[in-house]
Design a protein around this motif. Structure first.
Motif, PDB file in Angstrom:
ATOM      1  N   MET A   1      53.559  34.694  31.829  1.00 49.73           N
ATOM      2  CA  MET A   1      52.553  34.151  32.288  1.00 49.73           C
ATOM      3  C   MET A   1      51.712  33.724  31.125  1.00 49.73           C
ATOM      4  SD  MET A   1      50.423  35.285  35.685  1.00 49.73           S
ATOM      5  CE  MET A   1      48.812  34.726  35.782  1.00 49.73           C
ATOM      6  N   LYS A   2      51.556  32.381  31.221  1.00 41.41           N
ATOM      7  CA  LYS A   2      50.331  31.842  30.216  1.00 41.41           C
ATOM      8  C   LYS A   2      48.898  32.048  30.791  1.00 41.41           C
ATOM      9  CE  LYS A   2      49.296  27.690  27.426  1.00 41.41           C
ATOM     10  NZ  LYS A   2      49.810  26.338  26.974  1.00 41.41           N
ATOM     11  N   GLN A   3      48.224  32.541  29.936  1.00 41.15           N
ATOM     12  CA  GLN A   3      46.502  32.534  30.324  1.00 41.15           C
ATOM     13  C   GLN A   3      46.028  31.194  29.961  1.00 41.15           C
ATOM     14  OE1 GLN A   3      45.127  36.098  28.572  1.00 41.15           O
ATOM     15  NE2 GLN A   3      46.402  37.528  29.652  1.00 41.15           N
ATOM     16  N   ARG A   4      45.164  30.953  30.892  1.00 38.19           N
ATOM     17  CA  ARG A   4      44.627  29.739  30.576  1.00 38.19           C
ATOM     18  C   ARG A   4      42.796  30.018  30.180  1.00 38.19           C
ATOM     19  NH1 ARG A   4      41.222  26.566  33.846  1.00 38.19           N
ATOM     20  NH2 ARG A   4      40.962  27.701  35.752  1.00 38.19           N
ATOM     21  N   LYS A   5      42.318  29.273  29.365  1.00 35.75           N
ATOM     22  CA  LYS A   5      40.877  29.743  29.125  1.00 35.75           C
ATOM     23  C   LYS A   5      40.138  29.026  30.311  1.00 35.75           C
ATOM     24  CE  LYS A   5      41.804  28.718  24.256  1.00 35.75           C
ATOM     25  NZ  LYS A   5      41.143  28.011  23.159  1.00 35.75           N
ATOM     26  N   PHE A   6      38.488  29.877  30.331  1.00 35.67           N
ATOM     27  CA  PHE A   6      37.720  29.401  31.355  1.00 35.67           C
ATOM     28  C   PHE A   6      36.883  28.270  31.107  1.00 35.67           C
ATOM     29  CE2 PHE A   6      38.111  34.192  32.180  1.00 35.67           C
ATOM     30  CZ  PHE A   6      38.627  34.285  33.449  1.00 35.67           C
ATOM     31  N   ASP A   7      36.543  27.719  32.031  1.00 35.02           N
ATOM     32  CA  ASP A   7      35.584  26.315  31.721  1.00 35.02           C
ATOM     33  C   ASP A   7      34.395  26.742  32.842  1.00 35.02           C
ATOM     34  OD1 ASP A   7      37.253  25.032  30.024  1.00 35.02           O
ATOM     35  OD2 ASP A   7      38.359  24.456  31.602  1.00 35.02           O
ATOM     36  N   PRO A   8      33.441  26.111  32.421  1.00 37.14           N
ATOM     37  CA  PRO A   8      31.996  26.128  33.196  1.00 37.14           C
ATOM     38  C   PRO A   8      32.311  25.550  34.636  1.00 37.14           C
ATOM     39  CG  PRO A   8      31.555  25.337  30.976  1.00 37.14           C
ATOM     40  CD  PRO A   8      32.928  25.336  31.224  1.00 37.14           C
ATOM     41  N   GLY A   9      32.061  26.401  35.679  1.00 39.72           N
ATOM     42  CA  GLY A   9      32.303  25.965  36.953  1.00 39.72           C
ATOM     43  C   GLY A   9      33.482  26.676  37.672  1.00 39.72           C
ATOM     44  N   VAL A  11      36.027  29.510  38.966  1.00 37.62           N
ATOM     45  CA  VAL A  11      35.587  30.632  39.802  1.00 37.62           C
ATOM     46  C   VAL A  11      36.350  31.769  39.259  1.00 37.62           C
ATOM     47  CG1 VAL A  11      36.191  31.675  42.261  1.00 37.62           C
ATOM     48  CG2 VAL A  11      35.728  29.288  41.772  1.00 37.62           C
ATOM     49  N   VAL A  12      35.908  32.902  39.098  1.00 34.47           N
ATOM     50  CA  VAL A  12      36.470  34.422  38.594  1.00 34.47           C
ATOM     51  C   VAL A  12      36.226  35.194  39.775  1.00 34.47           C
ATOM     52  CG1 VAL A  12      35.726  36.134  37.008  1.00 34.47           C
ATOM     53  CG2 VAL A  12      35.237  33.636  36.277  1.00 34.47           C
ATOM     54  N   SER A  13      37.520  35.792  39.870  1.00 39.41           N
ATOM     55  CA  SER A  13      37.456  36.842  40.982  1.00 39.41           C
ATOM     56  C   SER A  13      37.679  38.201  40.265  1.00 39.41           C
ATOM     57  CB  SER A  13      38.670  36.556  41.744  1.00 39.41           C
ATOM     58  OG  SER A  13      39.794  36.482  41.451  1.00 39.41           O
ATOM     59  N   LEU A  14      36.851  39.147  40.692  1.00 33.44           N
ATOM     60  CA  LEU A  14      37.307  40.472  40.255  1.00 33.44           C
ATOM     61  C   LEU A  14      37.482  41.475  41.388  1.00 33.44           C
ATOM     62  CD1 LEU A  14      33.350  40.600  38.464  1.00 33.44           C
ATOM     63  CD2 LEU A  14      35.585  39.993  37.465  1.00 33.44           C
ATOM     64  N   ARG A  15      38.284  42.589  40.826  1.00 28.91           N
ATOM     65  CA  ARG A  15      38.845  43.632  41.628  1.00 28.91           C
ATOM     66  C   ARG A  15      38.105  44.773  41.371  1.00 28.91           C
ATOM     67  NH1 ARG A  15      43.670  43.733  44.234  1.00 28.91           N
ATOM     68  NH2 ARG A  15      44.386  42.234  43.129  1.00 28.91           N
ATOM     69  N   LEU A  16      37.426  45.176  42.363  1.00 34.01           N
ATOM     70  CA  LEU A  16      36.690  46.501  42.064  1.00 34.01           C
ATOM     71  C   LEU A  16      37.161  47.431  41.786  1.00 34.01           C
ATOM     72  CD1 LEU A  16      33.932  46.112  44.736  1.00 34.01           C
ATOM     73  CD2 LEU A  16      33.533  45.514  42.329  1.00 34.01           C
ATOM     74  N   PRO A  17      37.074  48.532  40.799  1.00 28.48           N
ATOM     75  CA  PRO A  17      37.915  49.678  40.723  1.00 28.48           C
ATOM     76  C   PRO A  17      37.935  50.645  41.837  1.00 28.48           C
ATOM     77  CG  PRO A  17      35.995  49.589  39.254  1.00 28.48           C
ATOM     78  CD  PRO A  17      35.868  48.576  40.138  1.00 28.48           C
ATOM     79  N   LYS A  18      39.139  51.555  41.764  1.00 27.73           N
ATOM     80  CA  LYS A  18      39.173  52.508  43.024  1.00 27.73           C
ATOM     81  C   LYS A  18      38.328  53.737  42.978  1.00 27.73           C
ATOM     82  CE  LYS A  18      43.680  51.178  44.433  1.00 27.73           C
ATOM     83  NZ  LYS A  18      45.124  51.822  44.661  1.00 27.73           N
ATOM     84  N   ASP A  19      37.860  53.808  41.445  1.00 22.79           N
ATOM     85  CA  ASP A  19      36.802  55.013  41.473  1.00 22.79           C
ATOM     86  C   ASP A  19      35.449  54.682  41.319  1.00 22.79           C
ATOM     87  OD1 ASP A  19      36.974  53.781  39.080  1.00 22.79           O
ATOM     88  OD2 ASP A  19      37.265  55.228  37.867  1.00 22.79           O
ATOM     89  N   LEU A  20      35.125  53.639  41.910  1.00 19.27           N
ATOM     90  CA  LEU A  20      33.798  53.175  42.203  1.00 19.27           C
ATOM     91  C   LEU A  20      33.085  54.036  43.120  1.00 19.27           C
ATOM     92  CD1 LEU A  20      32.059  50.708  40.965  1.00 19.27           C
ATOM     93  CD2 LEU A  20      32.300  49.477  43.312  1.00 19.27           C
ATOM     94  N   THR A  21      31.868  54.552  42.754  1.00 23.97           N
ATOM     95  CA  THR A  21      30.979  55.517  43.409  1.00 23.97           C
ATOM     96  C   THR A  21      30.435  54.936  44.620  1.00 23.97           C
ATOM     97  OG1 THR A  21      28.958  54.946  42.266  1.00 23.97           O
ATOM     98  CG2 THR A  21      30.314  56.551  41.272  1.00 23.97           C
ATOM     99  N   GLU A  22      30.266  55.701  45.653  1.00 24.52           N
ATOM    100  CA  GLU A  22      29.782  55.384  47.018  1.00 24.52           C
ATOM    101  C   GLU A  22      28.220  54.675  46.745  1.00 24.52           C
ATOM    102  OE1 GLU A  22      30.804  55.369  49.947  1.00 24.52           O
ATOM    103  OE2 GLU A  22      32.743  55.784  49.089  1.00 24.52           O
ATOM    104  N   GLN A  23      27.461  55.128  45.687  1.00 26.60           N
ATOM    105  CA  GLN A  23      26.287  54.478  45.707  1.00 26.60           C
ATOM    106  C   GLN A  23      26.311  53.065  44.949  1.00 26.60           C
ATOM    107  OE1 GLN A  23      23.899  56.833  42.648  1.00 26.60           O
ATOM    108  NE2 GLN A  23      22.007  55.738  42.991  1.00 26.60           N
ATOM    109  N   ASP A  24      27.297  52.982  44.263  1.00 26.45           N
ATOM    110  CA  ASP A  24      27.306  51.478  43.516  1.00 26.45           C
ATOM    111  C   ASP A  24      28.041  50.653  44.687  1.00 26.45           C
ATOM    112  OD1 ASP A  24      26.689  52.265  41.141  1.00 26.45           O
ATOM    113  OD2 ASP A  24      28.834  52.804  40.489  1.00 26.45           O
ATOM    114  N   LEU A  25      28.932  51.010  45.729  1.00 27.20           N
ATOM    115  CA  LEU A  25      29.399  50.120  46.628  1.00 27.20           C
ATOM    116  C   LEU A  25      28.229  49.934  47.529  1.00 27.20           C
ATOM    117  CD1 LEU A  25      32.725  51.671  47.598  1.00 27.20           C
ATOM    118  CD2 LEU A  25      32.558  49.481  46.629  1.00 27.20           C
TER     119      LEU A  25
END
Length: 139
Positions: A1-9, A11-25
């Motif tokens: 899978m070829k990775q493409r570069k980001f451009d301004p504008g 959309v970036v999606s992030l997956r929250l880690p499973k070990d995220l604390t309750e306080q952070d959530l």
């Protein structure tokens, strides 16, 4: 899978880690409900700051604090690459040999040396910058 570069504008999606604390959530959920549509405006600078810190981790940097109340013209002036380079050179001279005073060339010294047009432009820019911002005897 070829990775493409980001451009301004993009959309970036992030997956929250499973070990995220309750306080952070809880903090993320509170921000999301409180800010609603403005959530991205608040999170994006924090995210980009963290990315910048990660990228520049191995590089040596020095932060020079500037006065809080700068006009737009002054901010543009300080953001000019030549001004940043001049400030860096002055700081380097102060760090490398703090007991030795350094001289900022003035116009009479430049005329005696008969510099090239490029050097004259750079030196006159440096002299104007120093006169305007560093040599204020009114204080």
């Amino acid at each position: 899978m070829k990775q493409r570069k980001f451009d301004p504008g993009d959309v970036v999606s992030l997956r929250l880690p499973k070990d995220l604390t309750e306080q952070d959530l809880k903090g993320l959920n509170t921000l999301k409900s409180k800010l609603d549509r403005d959530f991205n405006k608040i999170i994006t600078p924090i995210f980009l700051s963290a990315v910048n810190d990660y990228v520049t981790k191995g590089q040596k940097q020095l932060t020079v604090p500037l006065p809080n109340k700068l006009t737009e013209e002054q901010e543009n002036h300080y953001n000019h690459p030549m001004v940043q380079q001049l400030i860096g050179q002055i700081v380097y001279q102060l760090i490398s040999n703090p007991s030795k005073p350094f001289q900022i060339p003035n116009m009479t010294q430049q005329e005696e040396q008969k510099p090239t047009p490029e050097a004259k432009l750079q030196n006159s820019f440096a002299a104007r910058f120093a006169k305007k911002n560093l040599l204020d005897f009114d204080d």
